[in-house]
Design a protein around this motif. Structure first.
Motif, PDB file in Angstrom:
ATOM      1  N   THR A   1     -14.626  -2.966  -1.297  1.00 40.00           N
ATOM      2  CA  THR A   1     -13.268  -2.851  -0.762  1.00 40.00           C
ATOM      3  C   THR A   1     -12.270  -3.684  -1.551  1.00 40.00           C
ATOM      4  O   THR A   1     -11.203  -3.203  -1.947  1.00 40.00           O
ATOM      5  CB  THR A   1     -13.234  -3.290   0.717  1.00 40.00           C
TER       6      THR A   1
ATOM      7  N   SER B   1     -13.724  -0.011   2.842  1.00 41.88           N
ATOM      8  CA  SER B   1     -12.709   0.200   3.877  1.00 41.88           C
ATOM      9  C   SER B   1     -11.531   0.915   3.240  1.00 41.88           C
ATOM     10  O   SER B   1     -10.826   0.343   2.403  1.00 41.88           O
ATOM     11  CB  SER B   1     -12.257  -1.127   4.479  1.00 41.88           C
TER      12      SER B   1
ATOM     13  N   LYS C   1      -7.593  -0.253   3.632  1.00 33.09           N
ATOM     14  CA  LYS C   1      -6.923  -1.244   2.805  1.00 33.09           C
ATOM     15  C   LYS C   1      -6.131  -0.579   1.676  1.00 33.09           C
ATOM     16  O   LYS C   1      -5.285   0.258   1.918  1.00 33.09           O
ATOM     17  CB  LYS C   1      -7.959  -2.230   2.267  1.00 33.09           C
TER      18      LYS C   1
ATOM     19  N   SER D   1      -0.766   1.075   5.722  1.00 33.37           N
ATOM     20  CA  SER D   1      -1.102   0.344   6.949  1.00 33.37           C
ATOM     21  C   SER D   1      -0.755   1.112   8.220  1.00 33.37           C
ATOM     22  O   SER D   1      -0.284   0.546   9.200  1.00 33.37           O
ATOM     23  CB  SER D   1      -0.447  -1.047   6.975  1.00 33.37           C
TER      24      SER D   1
ATOM     25  N   SER E   1      -4.513  -8.397   7.589  1.00 32.34           N
ATOM     26  CA  SER E   1      -5.088  -7.306   6.807  1.00 32.34           C
ATOM     27  C   SER E   1      -4.999  -7.638   5.313  1.00 32.34           C
ATOM     28  O   SER E   1      -4.656  -8.752   4.913  1.00 32.34           O
ATOM     29  CB  SER E   1      -4.369  -5.990   7.114  1.00 32.34           C
ATOM     30  N   LEU E   2      -5.308  -6.662   4.487  1.00 37.94           N
ATOM     31  CA  LEU E   2      -5.154  -6.791   3.033  1.00 37.94           C
ATOM     32  C   LEU E   2      -4.980  -5.396   2.454  1.00 37.94           C
ATOM     33  O   LEU E   2      -5.218  -4.390   3.122  1.00 37.94           O
ATOM     34  CB  LEU E   2      -6.350  -7.507   2.404  1.00 37.94           C
ATOM     35  N   GLY E   3      -4.543  -5.332   1.202  1.00 41.52           N
ATOM     36  CA  GLY E   3      -4.375  -4.042   0.541  1.00 41.52           C
ATOM     37  C   GLY E   3      -3.139  -3.281   0.942  1.00 41.52           C
ATOM     38  O   GLY E   3      -2.986  -2.111   0.597  1.00 41.52           O
ATOM     39  N   THR E   4      -2.227  -3.927   1.666  1.00 38.13           N
ATOM     40  CA  THR E   4      -0.994  -3.259   2.073  1.00 38.13           C
ATOM     41  C   THR E   4      -0.036  -3.138   0.891  1.00 38.13           C
ATOM     42  O   THR E   4      -0.102  -3.918  -0.061  1.00 38.13           O
ATOM     43  CB  THR E   4      -0.305  -4.038   3.199  1.00 38.13           C
TER      44      THR E   4
ATOM     45  N   SER F   1      -2.583 -11.144  -0.077  1.00 38.90           N
ATOM     46  CA  SER F   1      -2.746  -9.775  -0.553  1.00 38.90           C
ATOM     47  C   SER F   1      -1.427  -9.362  -1.193  1.00 38.90           C
ATOM     48  O   SER F   1      -0.410  -9.226  -0.514  1.00 38.90           O
ATOM     49  CB  SER F   1      -3.096  -8.848   0.609  1.00 38.90           C
TER      50      SER F   1
END
Length: 518
Positions: free
Chosen positions: A311, A330, A333, A339, A462-465, A498
């Motif tokens: 991920t 995931s 992400k 998101s 969260s992360l990857g936004t 992130s």
């Protein structure tokens, strides 16, 4: 959100930090539509003192005892989608209205909440038509649905199977640039990433990333029998919980070091048999990369499977499939970025030693529980995956450089500067970078608090936004076990960052201003 605020209150509110129908992480905060639907079912069918939780299929509901239902929901990510709950609510309210009109000929009863009008037609009756349709006021076409399809580039619900196929093809690596749905579906799989012979037929979709991990573990137990697994490296908390709670148990090697690999081999030489080794590439939040070549060597010698969660690295930056039997991710992400939807994937390595056995098990038991409308949002969001990764790679490197140069910063955790960089580079794609995630610690907790509070970014877990997002990771994920986490090098006041798609100059200013308060 300020790190210096009261932490119990902070913990209670983090489930609502991000926008979208599924408050992240959905596994901790049950969406209000799901709660409402559960309450309606309980009122109609339940007995006094009973509670209810909603899962997508009978098979999923058989996998837990009720006393651990909340733990199962939280750790496995196999609960129902909020969009599914909205559809069910809409149908229930429709029945109530019709029943009321038929029996009393009065006005329909008021609703607790209204599901979106996009659900006004049953899925099986939806006809194939162009993805964009002009709204017709006279016939009552839902304007919100029109806006999503016209400006959000979402598809009509009739395109669900096509959307899922496009997602699977993107994951399989047949797409090397940004393309729309039509181009995605027009391309045939020709060997997958780096020509290793796998296609979208080896890609399986799940409701969440944790669901993919849980089902990978469940698949291995079904195929190879119940044995303890190994968790190598300090992982995201729920991965360890799944291995510990939903099977015979787990051997935890939390440092992810070369020494621990030697300890693992010593254990295996003594006769201990293990089901599989689970690891992240790189790890969250310390961004360490495991020695995949050494792990593969041990797996071949001592007959265990290897499951890699890529991920954080993501499909375009790293390629770990040659060393793994299963690769999980995931899609919530960076693959999505927006998101507003959750998803997960599991990929089988067709050259893996357990491929035939695992494939047979999946052919007999796999359930596609990924809610159709969620797949439409994910397909839409992932169309520009390639260009977004290029931008976040660039921005994250620059942010990490800024942090590393500041005298009050103790450590920056980023694959490019990690002691395990050689292991990362061994799996890095030719055009891949080092990802958009990094963590930072300071010489004093006070500096960490001041810098976090001064950061002019979104704050959330969260992360990857697509936007830069920061959180006091250890305090959120391990508040009740800070000393335990510290044993593995996870500082109590570690800040995880992130990095998003903002203009680079803008990000530079944001972090320089935050560091200036120290």
């Amino acid at each position: 959100m300020k790190l210096s605020a009261q932490l119990p209150r902070l913990l209670l509110t983090t489930g609502e930090c991000l926008t979208g129908p599924d408050a992240y992480p959905l596994r901790f905060f049950i969406h209000k539509s799901i709660q409402e639907l559960a309450q309606m079912i309980l009122q109609r069918l339940g007995a006094p003192g009973e509670a209810t939780m909603l899962f997508p299929s009978l098979e999923v509901s058989k996998q837990w005892e009720f006393k651990i239902a909340k733990q199962f929901w939280q750790h496995t990510g196999d609960g129902i989608s909020s969009r599914r709950a909205e559809l069910c609510l809409d149908e229930v309210h429709k029945i109530v209205r019709q029943s009321s009109v038929a029996t009393t000929n009065n006005n329909p009863p008021s609703r607790v909440s209204k599901g979106p009008k996009r659900y006004s037609r049953p899925l099986e009756k939806i006809e194939c038509k162009p993805a964009v349709q002009i709204p017709d006021v006279e016939t009552g076409v839902d304007s919100s649905r029109y806006v999503e399809e016209r400006f959000g580039r979402n598809l009509d619900l009739a395109f669900i199977s096509s959307a899922k196929l496009a997602i699977r093809r993107r994951i399989a690596g047949t797409l090397k640039s940004n393309v729309g749905l039509k181009d995605a579906l027009g391309l045939l799989s020709e060997g997958g990433r780096l020509g290793e012979g796998f296609s979208e037929n080896d890609v399986y979709l799940y409701p969440t990333g944790m669901s993919a991990i849980y089902n990978a573990h469940r698949l291995l137990m079904s195929a190879r029998g119940p044995k303890k697994s190994v968790c190598y490296g300090f992982p995201y908390i729920d991965t360890l919980k799944i291995l510990e709670k939903f099977g015979p148990g787990c051997h935890f090697f939390g440092h992810g070091s070369a020494k621990e690999l030697e300890e693992l081999e010593t254990m295996l030489q003594s006769g201990e048999e293990i089901l599989g080794l689970f690891c992240e590439f790189p790890s969250n939040p310390l961004l360490k990369s495991p020695n995949m070549a050494r792990i593969r060597e041990l797996a071949n010698k001592y007959n265990f499977a290897v499951v890699v969660d890529e991920t954080v690295g993501n499909f375009l930056n790293v390629h770990v499939l040659p060393y793994a039997d299963l690769v999980v991710s995931s899609l919530t992400k960076v693959f999505s970025g927006d998101s507003n939807v959750m998803g997960g994937s599991m990929v089988l390595n067709p050259n893996g030693r357990y491929y035939k056995l695992l494939k047979e098990k999946l052919c007999a038991s796999y359930e596609d529980n990924y809610w159709g409308e969620d797949s439409l949002f994910l397909e839409r969001n992932s169309r520009d995956f390639v260009s977004r990764i290029e931008r976040t790679n660039k921005n994250a490197e620059i942010v990490s450089d800024i942090l590393r140069q500041h005298p009050r910063v103790k450590e920056v955790y980023y694959p490019k500067y990690s002691p395990t960089r050689d292991y990362y580079d061994a799996c890095r794609c030719t055009t891949g970078g080092y990802g958009g995630l990094l963590s930072v610690t300071f010489h004093t907790n006070e500096d960490a608090i001041e810098m976090f509070d001064a950061l002019e970014t979104a704050k959330g877990p969260s992360l990857g936004t697509n936007f830069t997002l920061c959180c006091p990771y250890t305090l959120l994920a391990h508040y009740g076990e800070l000393e335990w986490a510290g044993q593995f090098g996870v500082d109590s006041h570690l800040i995880r960052i992130s990095v998003g798609l903002e203009e680079t100059e803008e990000l530079v200013g944001v972090f320089e201003r935050a560091l200036a308060v120290l």
